[in-house]
Scaffold this motif. Structure first.
Motif, PDB file in Angstrom:
ATOM      1  N   LYS A  20       0.826  -1.206   0.000  1.00  0.00           N
ATOM      2  CA  LYS A  20       0.000   0.000   0.000  1.00  0.00           C
ATOM      3  C   LYS A  20       0.863   1.261   0.000  1.00  0.00           C
ATOM      4  O   LYS A  20       0.566   2.233  -0.698  1.00  0.00           O
ATOM      5  N   GLU A  21       1.956   1.227   0.738  1.00  0.00           N
ATOM      6  CA  GLU A  21       2.865   2.373   0.782  1.00  0.00           C
ATOM      7  C   GLU A  21       3.541   2.582  -0.565  1.00  0.00           C
ATOM      8  O   GLU A  21       3.697   3.713  -1.033  1.00  0.00           O
ATOM      9  N   LEU A  22       3.949   1.491  -1.212  1.00  0.00           N
ATOM     10  CA  LEU A  22       4.578   1.585  -2.524  1.00  0.00           C
ATOM     11  C   LEU A  22       3.605   2.157  -3.549  1.00  0.00           C
ATOM     12  O   LEU A  22       3.974   2.994  -4.386  1.00  0.00           O
ATOM     13  N   LYS A  23       2.352   1.713  -3.513  1.00  0.00           N
ATOM     14  CA  LYS A  23       1.342   2.249  -4.430  1.00  0.00           C
ATOM     15  C   LYS A  23       1.135   3.746  -4.210  1.00  0.00           C
ATOM     16  O   LYS A  23       0.983   4.513  -5.163  1.00  0.00           O
ATOM     17  N   PHE A  24       1.163   4.159  -2.931  1.00  0.00           N
ATOM     18  CA  PHE A  24       0.987   5.577  -2.633  1.00  0.00           C
ATOM     19  C   PHE A  24       2.171   6.394  -3.163  1.00  0.00           C
ATOM     20  O   PHE A  24       1.992   7.490  -3.709  1.00  0.00           O
ATOM     21  N   ILE A  25       3.393   5.846  -3.027  1.00  0.00           N
ATOM     22  CA  ILE A  25       4.576   6.548  -3.532  1.00  0.00           C
ATOM     23  C   ILE A  25       4.494   6.712  -5.043  1.00  0.00           C
ATOM     24  O   ILE A  25       4.748   7.803  -5.585  1.00  0.00           O
ATOM     25  N   LEU A  26       4.135   5.641  -5.755  1.00  0.00           N
ATOM     26  CA  LEU A  26       4.004   5.724  -7.208  1.00  0.00           C
ATOM     27  C   LEU A  26       2.903   6.692  -7.607  1.00  0.00           C
ATOM     28  O   LEU A  26       3.020   7.424  -8.595  1.00  0.00           O
ATOM     29  N   PHE A  27       1.828   6.742  -6.826  1.00  0.00           N
ATOM     30  CA  PHE A  27       0.745   7.679  -7.105  1.00  0.00           C
ATOM     31  C   PHE A  27       1.223   9.117  -6.964  1.00  0.00           C
ATOM     32  O   PHE A  27       0.910   9.978  -7.793  1.00  0.00           O
ATOM     33  N   ARG A  28       2.009   9.394  -5.912  1.00  0.00           N
ATOM     34  CA  ARG A  28       2.518  10.743  -5.705  1.00  0.00           C
ATOM     35  C   ARG A  28       3.461  11.160  -6.831  1.00  0.00           C
ATOM     36  O   ARG A  28       3.445  12.308  -7.279  1.00  0.00           O
ATOM     37  N   ILE A  29       4.283  10.218  -7.302  1.00  0.00           N
ATOM     38  CA  ILE A  29       5.213  10.546  -8.385  1.00  0.00           C
ATOM     39  C   ILE A  29       4.458  10.792  -9.677  1.00  0.00           C
ATOM     40  O   ILE A  29       4.735  11.737 -10.418  1.00  0.00           O
ATOM     41  N   ILE A 293      16.139  11.136   9.628  1.00  0.00           N
ATOM     42  CA  ILE A 293      16.992  11.003   8.455  1.00  0.00           C
ATOM     43  C   ILE A 293      16.364  11.578   7.192  1.00  0.00           C
ATOM     44  O   ILE A 293      17.069  11.990   6.263  1.00  0.00           O
ATOM     45  N   TYR A 294      15.030  11.639   7.114  1.00  0.00           N
ATOM     46  CA  TYR A 294      14.381  11.999   5.852  1.00  0.00           C
ATOM     47  C   TYR A 294      14.673  13.420   5.374  1.00  0.00           C
ATOM     48  O   TYR A 294      14.953  13.621   4.182  1.00  0.00           O
ATOM     49  N   PRO A 295      14.646  14.438   6.228  1.00  0.00           N
ATOM     50  CA  PRO A 295      14.968  15.785   5.729  1.00  0.00           C
ATOM     51  C   PRO A 295      16.359  15.890   5.119  1.00  0.00           C
ATOM     52  O   PRO A 295      16.552  16.571   4.108  1.00  0.00           O
ATOM     53  N   GLY A 369      14.776  15.566  -6.752  1.00  0.00           N
ATOM     54  CA  GLY A 369      14.769  15.897  -5.334  1.00  0.00           C
ATOM     55  C   GLY A 369      13.400  16.358  -4.860  1.00  0.00           C
ATOM     56  O   GLY A 369      12.970  16.030  -3.748  1.00  0.00           O
ATOM     57  N   ASP A 370      12.697  17.116  -5.712  1.00  0.00           N
ATOM     58  CA  ASP A 370      11.324  17.510  -5.368  1.00  0.00           C
ATOM     59  C   ASP A 370      10.424  16.291  -5.246  1.00  0.00           C
ATOM     60  O   ASP A 370       9.544  16.225  -4.366  1.00  0.00           O
ATOM     61  N   ALA A 371      10.618  15.310  -6.131  1.00  0.00           N
ATOM     62  CA  ALA A 371       9.816  14.085  -6.049  1.00  0.00           C
ATOM     63  C   ALA A 371      10.109  13.325  -4.762  1.00  0.00           C
ATOM     64  O   ALA A 371       9.190  12.823  -4.092  1.00  0.00           O
ATOM     65  N   ILE A 372      11.392  13.235  -4.399  1.00  0.00           N
ATOM     66  CA  ILE A 372      11.758  12.554  -3.151  1.00  0.00           C
ATOM     67  C   ILE A 372      11.176  13.295  -1.958  1.00  0.00           C
ATOM     68  O   ILE A 372      10.718  12.680  -0.988  1.00  0.00           O
ATOM     69  N   ARG A 373      11.162  14.623  -2.021  1.00  0.00           N
ATOM     70  CA  ARG A 373      10.572  15.406  -0.924  1.00  0.00           C
ATOM     71  C   ARG A 373       9.083  15.125  -0.805  1.00  0.00           C
ATOM     72  O   ARG A 373       8.550  14.964   0.302  1.00  0.00           O
ATOM     73  N   ASP A 374       8.395  15.070  -1.930  1.00  0.00           N
ATOM     74  CA  ASP A 374       6.953  14.794  -1.888  1.00  0.00           C
ATOM     75  C   ASP A 374       6.661  13.419  -1.287  1.00  0.00           C
ATOM     76  O   ASP A 374       5.627  13.221  -0.638  1.00  0.00           O
ATOM     77  N   VAL A 375       7.580  12.465  -1.523  1.00  0.00           N
ATOM     78  CA  VAL A 375       7.364  11.109  -1.038  1.00  0.00           C
ATOM     79  C   VAL A 375       7.733  10.968   0.439  1.00  0.00           C
ATOM     80  O   VAL A 375       7.020  10.323   1.210  1.00  0.00           O
ATOM     81  N   LEU A 376       8.837  11.582   0.853  1.00  0.00           N
ATOM     82  CA  LEU A 376       9.364  11.355   2.196  1.00  0.00           C
ATOM     83  C   LEU A 376       8.920  12.371   3.232  1.00  0.00           C
ATOM     84  O   LEU A 376       8.883  12.049   4.422  1.00  0.00           O
ATOM     85  N   ASP A 377       8.620  13.597   2.801  1.00  0.00           N
ATOM     86  CA  ASP A 377       8.274  14.639   3.769  1.00  0.00           C
ATOM     87  C   ASP A 377       6.875  14.379   4.329  1.00  0.00           C
ATOM     88  O   ASP A 377       5.881  14.440   3.597  1.00  0.00           O
ATOM     89  N   PRO A 378       6.746  14.088   5.621  1.00  0.00           N
ATOM     90  CA  PRO A 378       5.422  13.763   6.178  1.00  0.00           C
ATOM     91  C   PRO A 378       4.468  14.950   6.176  1.00  0.00           C
ATOM     92  O   PRO A 378       3.260  14.759   6.263  1.00  0.00           O
ATOM     93  N   THR A 379       4.978  16.186   6.080  1.00  0.00           N
ATOM     94  CA  THR A 379       4.098  17.355   6.058  1.00  0.00           C
ATOM     95  C   THR A 379       3.499  17.597   4.688  1.00  0.00           C
ATOM     96  O   THR A 379       2.556  18.372   4.555  1.00  0.00           O
ATOM     97  N   LEU A 380       4.043  16.949   3.643  1.00  0.00           N
ATOM     98  CA  LEU A 380       3.549  17.170   2.283  1.00  0.00           C
ATOM     99  C   LEU A 380       2.895  15.939   1.673  1.00  0.00           C
ATOM    100  O   LEU A 380       2.013  16.056   0.831  1.00  0.00           O
ATOM    101  N   ARG A 381       3.327  14.755   2.082  1.00  0.00           N
ATOM    102  CA  ARG A 381       2.950  13.540   1.363  1.00  0.00           C
ATOM    103  C   ARG A 381       1.464  13.224   1.446  1.00  0.00           C
ATOM    104  O   ARG A 381       0.921  12.577   0.562  1.00  0.00           O
ATOM    105  N   ARG A 382       0.761  13.629   2.503  1.00  0.00           N
ATOM    106  CA  ARG A 382      -0.649  13.271   2.643  1.00  0.00           C
ATOM    107  C   ARG A 382      -1.583  14.392   2.216  1.00  0.00           C
ATOM    108  O   ARG A 382      -2.775  14.344   2.490  1.00  0.00           O
ATOM    109  N   ARG A 383      -1.040  15.414   1.562  1.00  0.00           N
ATOM    110  CA  ARG A 383      -1.907  16.493   1.100  1.00  0.00           C
ATOM    111  C   ARG A 383      -2.703  16.057  -0.122  1.00  0.00           C
ATOM    112  O   ARG A 383      -2.204  15.329  -0.947  1.00  0.00           O
TER     113      ARG A 383
END
Length: 383
Positions: A20-29, A293-295, A369-383
């Motif tokens: 489910k997490e992998l699907k969400f990452i691909l969806f965000r990208i 580690i994510y930031p 890097g913007d894509a990685i930020r969208d995936v890893l940053d918890p303040t942005l990924r669930r928007r």
């Protein structure tokens, strides 16, 4: 015995959260076209780097046995002026006879080597310094952060130039050079143990090791014990660039991770781990690092492009890679006499093509890097 379908269903159920997490990452990208563009750009450069021996093999007319290193662009053509693109030389030839196509293709490997190695090693040093300073605080934090501030206060490019010029042609590390920093680190750890009044046995062992190392270092420095060269290896000009960029790059990561550690060490889960008697190493590696580690990973992915640009700038200034090395900045530097007046238009290919390789490479990493930020940053990924 389970059938293949039942095994697949069982595996899916066991890894349901990860899938489910992998699907969400691909969806965000997929949701961000620019992120996809950055991914395709970097994938394109990776393919070029892997296929460099096929895309740009040495020509039979080149005396490759004089320069068996494929990163050395063979000087096989004599020309008063640059030669425009042709079927034999798709990107043209510089005034010194270097094939621009060959240099750009093999320069892709150089760019990955510079960007990835510098960022990875700077990240490791920055993580170590930032975590120690942020977790232990106090005197250790003051010493490490003030040293970090000294490096940060200098302009990065100017300091990198100074390091490149100051580094010797061969790196030699003798026993005192290695023992003294180790002694200082162990002494700081021993001081921390005494200040925190933790395990007296561990503090005594650390103190004994510190004293032994200090005595051995003193004996070597005063000539009582002969010096031993532990490491001795020659440094190429590109090696000096890598070392200089690492020495300049780690303080930024140290500052970021220190701030994250200061925030994380006051969280309830860290306090709970301390309450049950977890060791410092376990708290750091099991609780603090995974949550901080994510930031810094996002920052590292954004820095690769700028590191390659800085290395190209050093090559353009004449203190980067060797003159005949396959390096994009080196190729741009060769066209410097033709960058004024009408020559800049007439000989557009000698500066535009290597410059485009640098620009697109940096742009690709910024978008990725913007894509990685969208995936890893918890303040942005669930928007």
């Amino acid at each position: 015995m389970f059938s293949l379908r039942e095994r697949i269903q069982k595996w899916k159920k066991a890894h349901e959260v990860s899938i489910k997490e992998l699907k969400f990452i691909l969806f965000r990208i997929r949701k961000s076209p620019l992120s996809l563009l950055g991914t395709f750009i970097i994938a394109f450069y990776i393919i070029i780097a892997i296929l460099a021996p096929i895309l740009a093999p040495p020509q039979p007319s080149w005396d490759i046995f004089k320069n068996p290193n494929p990163f050395i662009i063979p000087d096989a053509y004599n020309s008063v002026d640059p030669t425009p693109p042709s079927p034999q030389h798709p990107f043209g030839i510089t005034v010194e006879g270097y094939d621009i196509y060959y240099g750009c293709i093999w320069g892709t490997i150089t760019a990955f080597r510079v960007g990835v190695m510098v960022v990875a090693l700077s990240l490791i040093i920055g993580l170590a310094v930032g975590i120690i300073a942020g977790y232990y605080g106090g005197l250790v934090d003051e010493i490490l952060m003030r040293f970090t501030d000294i490096i940060i206060c200098f302009p990065g490019l100017i300091l990198a130039m100074a390091f490149v010029v100051a580094l010797p042609p061969a790196l030699t590390l003798d026993a005192p050079t290695i023992l003294i920093p180790i002694t200082v680190v162990i002494a700081l750890i021993t001081l921390l143990q005494f200040l925190k009044r933790t395990s007296k046995r561990f503090a005594n062992i650390s103190l004994a090791i510190t004293l032994v190392l200090a005595v051995v270092s003193a004996l070597i420095m005063f000539g009582i014990v002969p010096k031993i060269n532990v490491v001795q290896m020659p440094l190429t000009r590109l090696d000096k660039v890598l070392i200089a960029l690492i020495l300049v790059g780690w303080p930024g990561y140290a500052r970021v991770i220190r701030g994250e550690v200061l925030r994380a060490r006051s969280e309830d889960y860290v306090e709970a781990a301390k309450a049950i008697g977890a060791s410092d190493s376990r708290i750091i590696f099991k609780h603090i690092v995974p949550n901080t580690i994510y930031p810094i990973l996002i920052l590292a992915s954004l820095d690769i492009g700028s590191i390659v640009l800085t290395a190209a700038a050093l090559s353009f200034l004449g203190i980067g890679a060797e003159p005949s090395y396959a390096d994009w900045g080196q190729l741009v530097q060769k066209c410097e006499p033709y960058m004024l007046g009408v020559d800049i238009v007439r000989y557009w290919y000698i500066w535009l093509i290597p410059g485009a390789f640098i620009f697109i490479f940096g742009l690709g990493w910024n978008l990725l890097g913007d894509a990685i930020r969208d995936v890893l940053d918890p303040t942005l990924r669930r928007r």
